[in-house]
Design an enzyme around this catalytic site. Structure first.
Site: not given
Length: 162
Positions: A78, A81, A149
């Site tokens: 991510c 984070c 996706c």
């Protein structure tokens, strides 16, 4: 026929309505996220496009992310984070223009129903910070039959063994 300006305006209004109707993190109906920042902090931590995608559910243009063509061994995390999300072992070329995977890492993502744009889809969020990553569809390859996706701008890639 809609013009590009009308389409972008509709998307902006939709994003604003999602922000206004979203339940604040940590209320009785949603568990508190492990990583939380104020809107101003998110704006400082993320690029403009990362902020729009991760915090407001925008979608990057297809074929615009370098991660779509990333084929090395490694891990996708991510961008908000740094939680590891996907292994390169589950990445495949879906031909859609966005990085696609057939399975996330354990306890990496959460799914919520997304009924925007007049259709029902499954939205994929980072489990730790709640950032919008993309959507999951049931037209992927074996062994799961799923296609996660993802917006490349919502992730970072770290090469190495996975």
């Amino acid at each position: 026929m809609q013009t590009r300006r009308q389409f972008l305006l509709a998307g902006s209004l939709l994003a604003m309505s999602r922000m206004l109707s979203a339940a604040p993190a940590g209320n009785a109906s949603s568990p508190a996220l492990e990583v939380q920042h104020t809107d101003a902090e998110w704006r400082r931590l993320l690029t403009g496009m990362q902020y729009e995608v991760l915090r407001h559910g925008a979608t990057e243009r297809p074929y615009s992310s370098p991660l779509n063509d990333e084929h090395r061994s490694g891990q996708f995390s991510c961008a908000g984070c740094q939680l590891p999300l996907f292994s390169s072992k589950t990445k495949f070329n879906s031909g859609t223009g966005w990085p696609s995977f057939y399975a996330p890492l354990d306890r990496a993502v959460s799914n919520v129903t997304d009924s925007t744009f007049g259709m029902v889809r499954t939205e994929v969020l980072c489990r730790r910070c709640g950032g919008h990553l993309g959507h999951v569809f049931d037209d992927g390859p074996r062994p799961t039959g799923l296609r996660y996706c993802m917006n490349g701008v919502a992730m970072a890639f770290t090469p190495g063994n996975t």
